[in-house]
Each structure stands twice: as structure tokens, then as C-alpha cells.
Design a protein around this motif. Sequence first.
Motif, PDB file in Angstrom:
ATOM      1  N   GLN A 107      -4.336  26.570  -3.782  1.00 42.52           N
ATOM      2  CA  GLN A 107      -3.329  27.211  -4.636  1.00 42.52           C
ATOM      3  C   GLN A 107      -3.001  26.327  -5.841  1.00 42.52           C
ATOM      4  OE1 GLN A 107      -2.118  30.398  -4.187  1.00 42.52           O
ATOM      5  NE2 GLN A 107      -1.484  29.985  -6.298  1.00 42.52           N
ATOM      6  N   ARG A 108      -2.848  25.039  -5.571  1.00 44.85           N
ATOM      7  CA  ARG A 108      -2.532  24.099  -6.648  1.00 44.85           C
ATOM      8  C   ARG A 108      -3.646  24.123  -7.708  1.00 44.85           C
ATOM      9  NH1 ARG A 108      -1.671  17.627  -5.381  1.00 44.85           N
ATOM     10  NH2 ARG A 108      -1.216  16.958  -7.510  1.00 44.85           N
ATOM     11  N   SER A 109      -4.872  24.298  -7.250  1.00 49.64           N
ATOM     12  CA  SER A 109      -6.011  24.317  -8.180  1.00 49.64           C
ATOM     13  C   SER A 109      -5.975  25.572  -9.034  1.00 49.64           C
ATOM     14  CB  SER A 109      -7.324  24.245  -7.399  1.00 49.64           C
ATOM     15  OG  SER A 109      -7.308  23.102  -6.565  1.00 49.64           O
ATOM     16  N   PHE A 158     -13.806  12.694  -2.199  1.00 48.33           N
ATOM     17  CA  PHE A 158     -13.795  13.519  -0.989  1.00 48.33           C
ATOM     18  C   PHE A 158     -12.406  14.044  -0.648  1.00 48.33           C
ATOM     19  CE2 PHE A 158     -12.445   9.547   1.046  1.00 48.33           C
ATOM     20  CZ  PHE A 158     -11.504  10.012   1.961  1.00 48.33           C
ATOM     21  N   ASN A 159     -11.332  13.335  -1.078  1.00 45.04           N
ATOM     22  CA  ASN A 159     -10.012  13.708  -0.548  1.00 45.04           C
ATOM     23  C   ASN A 159      -9.408  14.948  -1.210  1.00 45.04           C
ATOM     24  OD1 ASN A 159      -9.457  12.395  -2.938  1.00 45.04           O
ATOM     25  ND2 ASN A 159      -7.724  11.227  -2.138  1.00 45.04           N
ATOM     26  N   TYR A 160      -9.900  15.309  -2.386  1.00 47.99           N
ATOM     27  CA  TYR A 160      -9.482  16.556  -3.049  1.00 47.99           C
ATOM     28  C   TYR A 160     -10.721  17.176  -3.692  1.00 47.99           C
ATOM     29  CZ  TYR A 160      -4.373  15.692  -2.956  1.00 47.99           C
ATOM     30  OH  TYR A 160      -3.061  15.508  -2.576  1.00 47.99           O
ATOM     31  N   PRO A 161     -11.684  17.621  -2.886  1.00 55.20           N
ATOM     32  CA  PRO A 161     -12.946  18.066  -3.498  1.00 55.20           C
ATOM     33  C   PRO A 161     -12.799  19.316  -4.355  1.00 55.20           C
ATOM     34  CG  PRO A 161     -12.961  18.451  -1.132  1.00 55.20           C
ATOM     35  CD  PRO A 161     -11.698  17.712  -1.428  1.00 55.20           C
ATOM     36  N   ASN A 163      -9.413  20.359  -5.728  1.00 55.91           N
ATOM     37  CA  ASN A 163      -8.403  20.132  -6.761  1.00 55.91           C
ATOM     38  C   ASN A 163      -8.840  19.107  -7.799  1.00 55.91           C
ATOM     39  OD1 ASN A 163      -5.708  18.415  -7.576  1.00 55.91           O
ATOM     40  ND2 ASN A 163      -5.482  20.634  -7.667  1.00 55.91           N
ATOM     41  N   LEU A 164      -9.434  18.017  -7.357  1.00 55.89           N
ATOM     42  CA  LEU A 164      -9.812  16.991  -8.346  1.00 55.89           C
ATOM     43  C   LEU A 164     -11.140  17.322  -9.031  1.00 55.89           C
ATOM     44  CD1 LEU A 164      -8.398  13.735  -6.740  1.00 55.89           C
ATOM     45  CD2 LEU A 164      -7.658  14.860  -8.837  1.00 55.89           C
ATOM     46  N   ALA A 165     -11.782  18.428  -8.597  1.00 53.67           N
ATOM     47  CA  ALA A 165     -12.883  18.973  -9.395  1.00 53.67           C
ATOM     48  C   ALA A 165     -12.279  19.847 -10.495  1.00 53.67           C
ATOM     49  CB  ALA A 165     -13.830  19.776  -8.512  1.00 53.67           C
ATOM     50  N   LEU A 254     -10.827   7.540 -15.853  1.00 56.01           N
ATOM     51  CA  LEU A 254     -11.044   7.040 -14.496  1.00 56.01           C
ATOM     52  C   LEU A 254      -9.732   7.006 -13.720  1.00 56.01           C
ATOM     53  CD1 LEU A 254     -13.293   3.924 -15.336  1.00 56.01           C
ATOM     54  CD2 LEU A 254     -14.057   6.236 -14.739  1.00 56.01           C
ATOM     55  N   GLU A 255      -9.760   7.617 -12.546  1.00 59.58           N
ATOM     56  CA  GLU A 255      -8.605   7.548 -11.639  1.00 59.58           C
ATOM     57  C   GLU A 255      -9.093   6.813 -10.399  1.00 59.58           C
ATOM     58  OE1 GLU A 255      -7.289  11.368 -10.208  1.00 59.58           O
ATOM     59  OE2 GLU A 255      -6.119  10.408  -8.643  1.00 59.58           O
ATOM     60  N   LEU A 256      -8.570   5.598 -10.187  1.00 57.13           N
ATOM     61  CA  LEU A 256      -9.158   4.725  -9.165  1.00 57.13           C
ATOM     62  C   LEU A 256      -8.148   4.397  -8.055  1.00 57.13           C
ATOM     63  CD1 LEU A 256     -11.078   2.513 -11.755  1.00 57.13           C
ATOM     64  CD2 LEU A 256     -11.840   4.612 -10.631  1.00 57.13           C
ATOM     65  N   GLN A 287      -5.005   9.073   3.142  1.00 55.18           N
ATOM     66  CA  GLN A 287      -6.223   9.066   2.319  1.00 55.18           C
ATOM     67  C   GLN A 287      -5.935   9.651   0.934  1.00 55.18           C
ATOM     68  OE1 GLN A 287      -9.907   9.726   5.263  1.00 55.18           O
ATOM     69  NE2 GLN A 287      -8.346  11.258   5.534  1.00 55.18           N
ATOM     70  N   ARG A 288      -4.984   9.072   0.265  1.00 56.56           N
ATOM     71  CA  ARG A 288      -4.615   9.503  -1.089  1.00 56.56           C
ATOM     72  C   ARG A 288      -4.421   8.257  -1.947  1.00 56.56           C
ATOM     73  NH1 ARG A 288       0.319  10.781  -0.263  1.00 56.56           N
ATOM     74  NH2 ARG A 288       0.611  11.601  -2.354  1.00 56.56           N
ATOM     75  N   CYS A 289      -4.914   8.323  -3.167  1.00 56.71           N
ATOM     76  CA  CYS A 289      -4.782   7.142  -4.030  1.00 56.71           C
ATOM     77  C   CYS A 289      -3.314   6.817  -4.273  1.00 56.71           C
ATOM     78  CB  CYS A 289      -5.534   7.336  -5.348  1.00 56.71           C
ATOM     79  SG  CYS A 289      -4.984   8.763  -6.273  1.00 56.71           S
ATOM     80  N   THR A 290      -2.461   7.863  -4.261  1.00 55.20           N
ATOM     81  CA  THR A 290      -1.044   7.652  -4.547  1.00 55.20           C
ATOM     82  C   THR A 290      -0.200   7.460  -3.287  1.00 55.20           C
ATOM     83  OG1 THR A 290      -0.886  10.032  -4.538  1.00 55.20           O
ATOM     84  CG2 THR A 290      -0.964   8.985  -6.705  1.00 55.20           C
ATOM     85  N   ALA A 291      -0.827   7.296  -2.149  1.00 60.39           N
ATOM     86  CA  ALA A 291      -0.030   7.116  -0.927  1.00 60.39           C
ATOM     87  C   ALA A 291       0.869   5.878  -1.078  1.00 60.39           C
ATOM     88  CB  ALA A 291      -0.950   6.945   0.276  1.00 60.39           C
ATOM     89  N   THR A 440       5.715   8.259  -4.184  1.00 56.24           N
ATOM     90  CA  THR A 440       4.667   8.208  -5.188  1.00 56.24           C
ATOM     91  C   THR A 440       3.748   9.410  -4.985  1.00 56.24           C
ATOM     92  OG1 THR A 440       3.532   6.687  -3.673  1.00 56.24           O
ATOM     93  CG2 THR A 440       4.686   5.704  -5.523  1.00 56.24           C
ATOM     94  N   SER A 441       3.419  10.080  -6.077  1.00 59.57           N
ATOM     95  CA  SER A 441       2.501  11.226  -6.005  1.00 59.57           C
ATOM     96  C   SER A 441       2.152  11.660  -7.419  1.00 59.57           C
ATOM     97  CB  SER A 441       3.109  12.392  -5.232  1.00 59.57           C
ATOM     98  OG  SER A 441       4.188  12.909  -5.941  1.00 59.57           O
ATOM     99  N   ARG A 442       1.080  12.431  -7.521  1.00 63.65           N
ATOM    100  CA  ARG A 442       0.521  12.771  -8.839  1.00 63.65           C
ATOM    101  C   ARG A 442       1.283  13.896  -9.529  1.00 63.65           C
ATOM    102  NH1 ARG A 442      -4.539  16.189  -9.096  1.00 63.65           N
ATOM    103  NH2 ARG A 442      -4.435  15.862  -6.853  1.00 63.65           N
ATOM    104  N   GLY A 443       1.619  14.936  -8.784  1.00 61.13           N
ATOM    105  CA  GLY A 443       2.147  16.138  -9.411  1.00 61.13           C
ATOM    106  C   GLY A 443       3.592  16.016  -9.846  1.00 61.13           C
ATOM    107  N   PRO A 444       4.168  17.040 -10.490  1.00 56.59           N
ATOM    108  CA  PRO A 444       3.522  18.251 -10.954  1.00 56.59           C
ATOM    109  C   PRO A 444       2.387  17.934 -11.944  1.00 56.59           C
ATOM    110  CG  PRO A 444       5.914  18.352 -11.246  1.00 56.59           C
ATOM    111  CD  PRO A 444       5.589  16.972 -10.869  1.00 56.59           C
ATOM    112  N   PRO A 448       2.016  13.336 -16.981  1.00 55.40           N
ATOM    113  CA  PRO A 448       0.900  12.404 -17.193  1.00 55.40           C
ATOM    114  C   PRO A 448       0.598  11.631 -15.917  1.00 55.40           C
ATOM    115  CG  PRO A 448       2.896  11.575 -18.216  1.00 55.40           C
ATOM    116  CD  PRO A 448       3.228  12.948 -17.723  1.00 55.40           C
ATOM    117  N   PHE A 449      -0.673  11.423 -15.663  1.00 60.05           N
ATOM    118  CA  PHE A 449      -1.093  10.657 -14.484  1.00 60.05           C
ATOM    119  C   PHE A 449      -1.967   9.521 -15.001  1.00 60.05           C
ATOM    120  CE2 PHE A 449      -3.771  10.450 -10.449  1.00 60.05           C
ATOM    121  CZ  PHE A 449      -2.815   9.689  -9.783  1.00 60.05           C
ATOM    122  N   VAL A 450      -1.434   8.312 -14.853  1.00 56.90           N
ATOM    123  CA  VAL A 450      -2.027   7.159 -15.528  1.00 56.90           C
ATOM    124  C   VAL A 450      -2.132   5.996 -14.546  1.00 56.90           C
ATOM    125  CG1 VAL A 450      -1.681   5.532 -17.442  1.00 56.90           C
ATOM    126  CG2 VAL A 450      -0.823   7.852 -17.648  1.00 56.90           C
TER     127      VAL A 450
END
Length: 479
Positions: A107-109, A158-161, A163-165, A254-256, A287-291, A440-444, A448-450
Motif C-alpha cells: 500500500q505504501r508503494s 531484500f528488506n523492502y523489495p 517499496n524500495l524498488a 545511496l541509502e546505506l 532488519q531495517r536500516c532505520t531500526a 527512527t524511521s524513514r516515512g512519511p 527528506p531521507f538522508v
Amino acid sequence: MPNGADDCVQLGPQGWTSCQSGEHVAVYGPVHGQIIGKVHAFSREEVDQAIGRLQEGFQSWKRMLLTERAQLLHQWADKLEANRAELAELLMLEIAKNHRDSLDEVQRSADFIHYTAEEGLRLAGETLFGDAFPGQTRQKVSIVGRVPLGVVLAIPPFNYPINLAVTKIAPALMGGNVVVLKPPTQGAIAGLNITRLAYEAGIPDNVIIAITGSGRVIGDYLISHPRVNMINFTGSTQTGQHIASKAIMVPLLLELGGKDAAIVLADANIERARDNIVSGAFSYSGQRCTAVKRVLVVEEIADQLATAVAQKVMTLSVGAPEADSVVTPLISNEAADFVWDMIHEAVAQGAVALTPLRREGNLIYPVVLDFVTRDMRVAWEEPFGPVLPIIRIHDAEEGVELANASEYGLQGAIFTQDVSQAFLLAEELDVGTVQINGKTSRGPDHFPFVGTKASGMGAQGVRYSLLAMTRLKSTVLNL
Ligand code: G3H
């Protein structure tokens, strides 16, 4: 949607076909460790052919009216929504994300695509007159607009195949680019399916192409391909640095990795801190970069917070993705070994586990480690698993110092009721985003996500991604 173990699938202009060559990559499901599907392994020649087709597609796609591109994107989003249940099933199978979060990811995608289609219509340029610069005249006028970059290579993790596509593909397409999607191996079936849905929505099959295969064979070939004009990657810092070393003169987004710290001060609302920390640390098994990957708590309330966090963690559901468990099997046994070793090493060095240490294969039960100290690996490294270290600090300044001592700089959180102090501390944190009284989390996703330092390059988020995937072009009128 293909997900059988027997047939190797390939996505072409006519839809699904059996793989033409014998080369394939097996996709293993994390829950039972069995092969859940096979996808075609592209050869380098096939990569060249695909990029050649994209370059042809670029000629008409970049000239298409913006409103028409937007309409096709809306139709793609509608397709994702209509196939939400099936796509969520694939996520559960391929990456063991729980049912609710899988549905949310789809849905988010779809929401992201709709928003991007709208925002892309509003990317206006500007007009500059020469007489604003000393010695120049008004007879020189620059019309500044934005143009596409060309072939964008989108590499989601792999963790958001899905949404992050989508957060890479939609801004790229709206900006007039064409896209090579290189999905992760676990997530490849989902990646192929969203590409198929793009075709069904009317997006031409020479505007987006999914390339599956072994990173060993085509990875470096793709990232250093002379006809790739931009790379947008999400994944580990190590791979991001490798991409940066290979991709010469190509813009990178790059989001690392991250080691996000939650700093908890004495006047914090403990319940609020506890709830945000636990969901921030353990959703999708960490398994989230922003965990939330470290808690830095002042001594006065450390016992109280540690107890509250541990009690809440003990109530988290653990098990199958279909049962909507919060903690599910990690993506692979290797990933689980890495996390497990880090936990045991910390305990051997004196950390105190506040929850039982329990593992069944690649399923690790959530672990809270108290009395973690600076000499432990878990204080600095990113486990990408369900373990939360608690480090006790003397004051806010020590919290900021410890947070900034990390090689990463993705996000940070501050829990306090003194918003003025939070704001001052936020200024000191060397991260892309500071959350005050929130996890910590990416959305909404229009925010900006930096990432700073080893956490990334460039800014994402709907408008920021559109800007990153287009460039300025100045046409000067000499009147
Ligand atoms: O894993 C990296 C993702 O960008 C994190 O996104 O904060 O929405 O889970 P999230």
C-alpha cells in the motif's frame, strides 16, 4: 504469480516465459530454507541487449507529455493496490515479512507512486535575467528546466523489495528516465511481479526492465556499465562503497547502513520512549536500516527504562510471518549467525541479557542487552537483527558524543519533555534526521531521507528523489 520451485521464470515483453537458457538463480524462502522459485540469470550479453532496448525506449519516453507519464504511473499504482494480497503473499514467502507489514509495504508503494506522479507535474524551472549580474544586460535570459539523466540503475535491498524498488523507479520514470531494476535475489520474484504490473498498466516494456541474476556475474558489469547514467542503491555500506569505487562520473544516490541511537533523558515520558524504542528496534526483526540500534539512557532512569523495555519485548510475538509475528526468521542462516555471535560476544564481555537467549535455526528471539559498554562490538556494528543494546550515560552531552562517535549517520532519536533542549541537542547530532519523541524511521515518504558519513549519499523522498534523478538544463536566449 509464479512462485513454484520447479519452473524458472523470465519476464519478457510478452509476459512470463520459461527461462531460455539453463542459467538460473534459486530463491530460498527464509522460513523453511527451501527453494521457492527460480529466476533467470542474465548473462552480460543479455544485459547489453536490455540496456540497448532501454536506450531506444528513452527516446520516446522522455518526450511523452508529463500528464501522460503521470497517468501511466497512477495506473501502475492502481495495479499494485488491486494485487495487494498476492504481492503480500510473495513478501511473506521470499523475505518472511509478516502479513500486516507486507500488506502495508504494498500500500505504501502504491501511495508513493500516486504522490510522485502528482509531485512530478509540479517540478517547475525558473527564468533568470542577465542584468542581475554586474556588467550584464537584460538581453540575456536563461530558461532553466529539468531534464532526465537517461538509464537509471535501481538496486533495492531484500528488506523492502517492493517499496524500495518503487521509491527508485517512480521518480526516475516521472523524471523521464528509463530504468534497469536489479532486484535482490530474495525479493526477485516480487521485483519481477511489480515490473509485470507496470507493463500491464501500460508502461512500455522498453522503459523498465528487471534484470535478475548473480551479482558475481553481472553485479560489477552493471554498476560500471558505460550506458548506465545514474545509480540509486539501498543496501549495506560495504556494497555502497564498492559501487562508489566502480561507478566513475555517474551520479549516485545511496541509502546505506545505520546505527541509530535513541537518547533517553531523565524527564522523558518512559512509556512513550519504551513503545517507540521497542517497535523501532524489533519490527521486521530489526532488519531495517532505520531500526533503533542503540539506547543511550541516563543513569537516573536506566533501570526503570531497561525493565520497561525488556517487559514489553517479552510480549512480542515470535514465529511465522503468516501469524503476523513481529519477530520472524532472519533472511538467512548466515545473517542469524552474525547476530548470534555478536550477542554472545557481548555477554562474554559483561553485557547482561534481560531476555532469554533463544534461537531456532535462523529465528532469533528478541534480545535486550543491558550494561553494554564501548568496547563491545554490539555498541558499534549494525546487527540487522533482533538485538537491542542499552548503554548507560551520565548526561545528554555524553549521549550526543556517543551517538556521533559512530561511523554511521542515518538517524537519531531524543526522548525528553524539554523540547528546547531536544532542539539544541538535535543540532549537535551528525545524522540525516533527528526524531524528537519518536522512533527512527524513514516515512512519511515525502520527507527528506538522508544519511551522513557511512550511511549514504544524497537525499531521497518524493521531491528530493525527483530532483536527484533529473538535472538542470539552461537554454540561454540572446535577445
Ligand atoms: O531499511 C531501510 C529502509 O529505508 C527503512 O525504512 O524506516 O520505513 O522501515 P523504514
